[in-house]
Enzyme design. Structure first.
Site, mmCIF file in Angstrom:
data_model
loop_
_atom_site.group_PDB
_atom_site.id
_atom_site.type_symbol
_atom_site.label_atom_id
_atom_site.label_comp_id
_atom_site.label_asym_id
_atom_site.label_seq_id
_atom_site.Cartn_x
_atom_site.Cartn_y
_atom_site.Cartn_z
ATOM 1 N N PHE A 21 -8.324 2.747 11.017
ATOM 2 C CA PHE A 21 -8.759 1.437 11.498
ATOM 3 C C PHE A 21 -7.953 1.029 12.728
ATOM 4 O O PHE A 21 -8.501 0.541 13.724
ATOM 5 C CB PHE A 21 -8.595 0.409 10.381
ATOM 6 C CG PHE A 21 -8.855 -1.013 10.796
ATOM 7 C CD1 PHE A 21 -10.147 -1.487 10.930
ATOM 8 C CD2 PHE A 21 -7.803 -1.876 11.051
ATOM 9 C CE1 PHE A 21 -10.389 -2.791 11.316
ATOM 10 C CE2 PHE A 21 -8.031 -3.181 11.438
ATOM 11 C CZ PHE A 21 -9.332 -3.646 11.570
ATOM 12 N N SER A 22 -6.642 1.243 12.685
ATOM 13 C CA SER A 22 -5.779 0.897 13.818
ATOM 14 C C SER A 22 -6.102 1.742 15.037
ATOM 15 O O SER A 22 -5.903 1.294 16.180
ATOM 16 C CB SER A 22 -4.306 1.088 13.431
ATOM 17 O OG SER A 22 -3.950 0.256 12.346
ATOM 18 N N TYR B 130 -4.700 3.741 8.856
ATOM 19 C CA TYR B 130 -4.361 4.246 10.191
ATOM 20 C C TYR B 130 -5.623 4.417 11.037
ATOM 21 O O TYR B 130 -5.649 4.092 12.235
ATOM 22 C CB TYR B 130 -3.613 5.574 10.046
ATOM 23 C CG TYR B 130 -2.918 6.077 11.293
ATOM 24 C CD1 TYR B 130 -2.978 5.386 12.509
ATOM 25 C CD2 TYR B 130 -2.180 7.257 11.243
ATOM 26 C CE1 TYR B 130 -2.332 5.860 13.639
ATOM 27 C CE2 TYR B 130 -1.520 7.733 12.372
ATOM 28 C CZ TYR B 130 -1.615 7.037 13.567
ATOM 29 O OH TYR B 130 -0.972 7.501 14.685
ATOM 30 N N ASP C 68 -2.716 12.190 21.673
ATOM 31 C CA ASP C 68 -1.512 11.884 20.909
ATOM 32 C C ASP C 68 -1.596 12.421 19.487
ATOM 33 O O ASP C 68 -0.565 12.577 18.820
ATOM 34 C CB ASP C 68 -1.297 10.369 20.843
ATOM 35 C CG ASP C 68 -0.798 9.792 22.162
ATOM 36 O OD1 ASP C 68 -0.512 10.585 23.083
ATOM 37 O OD2 ASP C 68 -0.708 8.560 22.279
ATOM 38 N N THR D 34 -9.610 1.896 6.375
ATOM 39 C CA THR D 34 -9.005 0.588 6.635
ATOM 40 C C THR D 34 -7.500 0.698 6.860
ATOM 41 O O THR D 34 -6.805 -0.322 6.884
ATOM 42 C CB THR D 34 -9.271 -0.378 5.463
ATOM 43 O OG1 THR D 34 -8.863 0.235 4.231
ATOM 44 C CG2 THR D 34 -10.753 -0.733 5.376
ATOM 45 N N ASP E 260 0.819 -1.207 0.000
ATOM 46 C CA ASP E 260 0.000 0.000 0.000
ATOM 47 C C ASP E 260 0.857 1.264 0.000
ATOM 48 O O ASP E 260 0.467 2.284 -0.574
ATOM 49 C CB ASP E 260 -0.927 0.003 1.220
ATOM 50 C CG ASP E 260 -2.143 -0.898 1.023
ATOM 51 O OD1 ASP E 260 -2.390 -1.320 -0.116
ATOM 52 O OD2 ASP E 260 -2.838 -1.183 2.017
ATOM 53 N N GLY E 261 2.030 1.210 0.636
ATOM 54 C CA GLY E 261 2.893 2.384 0.650
ATOM 55 C C GLY E 261 3.340 2.787 -0.745
ATOM 56 O O GLY E 261 3.392 3.976 -1.077
#
Length: 339
Positions: free
Chosen positions: A212-213, A210, A197, A208, A93-94
């Site tokens: 998502f995390s 960052y 943060d 789906t 994905d990157g």
């Protein structure tokens, strides 16, 4: 929309078709895949095109290529020309995000072949590489347009930075500080403030990633919406917000004490260190990202496959079942135990 160009427009012309190939040059499997793709395209009469940086890195590892490749200046991707009909992206994905950022103004579809882990943006896996290239050559794909973000940073009454993201823009605390103070707003109206943060401003495509995390909702790609997600916020009201695609999201960095430092990141790339009092605004970009699709399977099936979700025991209808044709059981005839 159908991505295939009308073949009749090509008849009687001597314009050679071209397809760009973008890779993760530091990965051996990506370099090997690029050599295979370029050779296949050339044998099918299509000119492979590569960015100069990718081409230079590739030949530094493999030596001069046996296949002729047209090299395009990284700082002038328009040199791909109007006849470049597709970009085949080899990596995770990157790499696809890097391709989206590089080629977004050209409206050229991206066809991702996953060589990484989850590869949620990719359309094909490494074992199907040859089949994906042949379908690209045959123009056998659809194009899916994905919403993106236009982002700007405002400080002291002026715009100090502009950027763009396909997945998300993130305001994050620096490594040396414990947290940052922010004020959230939607459409120029304040919503809440707290220490945290960071804050994620995401598209449905980024739901789906960052987001998502960080505990955000998964939003189907055809849903037009924007999301705002606090990261580890110290407050009661820290739920994700899902707003209109025409809304303007705002985050103001208002440090309450010395030593609070934050930066802006977009799709994993660092954009700018934020001065105190800076306001970050994100809104829907006027330029969507075009992704080439080989499969017509539904997003739920992709979700299950990519995240390996347990679905054993599902008793609902299959995709081929028309629930309108199922018989209706009246309460009078329904078994007592099922009522």
């Amino acid at each position: 929309m159908r991505a295939a160009l009308d073949d009749t427009m090509r008849k009687g012309t001597d314009v050679q078709r071209s397809i760009a190939v973008m890779l993760h040059p530091q990965r051996a499997d990506s370099r090997e895949a690029a050599l295979r793709v370029c050779a296949t395209l050339h044998s099918d009469g299509i000119q492979p095109v590569m960015l100069a940086s990718d081409h230079e890195m590739l030949i530094s590892h493999t030596g001069l290529l046996d296949t002729p490749v047209r090299v395009c200046d990284d700082d002038n991707v328009a040199c791909l020309g109007p006849d470049c009909e597709l970009v085949i992206v080899l990596g995770g994905d990157g790499t696809i995000l890097r391709a989206a950022e590089k080629f977004r103004h050209l409206a050229v579809p991206l066809l991702g072949v996953n060589l990484g882990h989850v590869g949620f943006l990719a359309e094909s896996e490494r074992e199907n590489l040859d089949a994906a290239v042949h379908r690209a050559v045959s123009r056998d794909y659809e194009v899916d347009e994905r919403m993106a973000l236009d982002v700007r940073v405002i400080a002291d009454g002026r715009i100090i930075h502009r950027t763009w993201a396909l997945n998300e823009a993130t305001i994050e605390k620096s490594d040396e500080c414990r947290m940052i103070d922010v004020i959230l707003g939607v459409d120029s109206r304040p919503v809440s403030s707290f220490g945290c943060d960071g804050v994620i401003l995401a598209t449905p495509t980024g739901s789906t990633a960052y987001a998502f995390s960080a505990g955000g909702p998964i939003v189907w790609p055809d849903v037009e919406a924007l999301m705002m997600l606090p990261i580890s916020a110290h407050a009661l009201f820290t739920k994700p917000l899902v707003v209109s695609p025409d809304s303007r999201l705002g985050v103001e960095f208002q440090p309450s004490q010395p030593g609070m430092h934050a930066g802006l990141w977009c799709d994993g790339r660092h954009e700018i260190d934020l001065p105190a009092g800076a306001r970050i605004e994100a809104r829907r970009s006027t330029t969507p990202v075009a992704l080439a699709r080989l499969s017509t399977r539904r997003f739920a099936d992709r979700l299950v496959a990519k995240f390996q979700l347990p679905v054993t025991g599902w008793r609902g209808p299959s995709r081929t079942t028309d629930t309108n044709t199922l018989p209706v059981v009246s309460p009078e005839t329904q078994p007592r135990g099922d009522r």
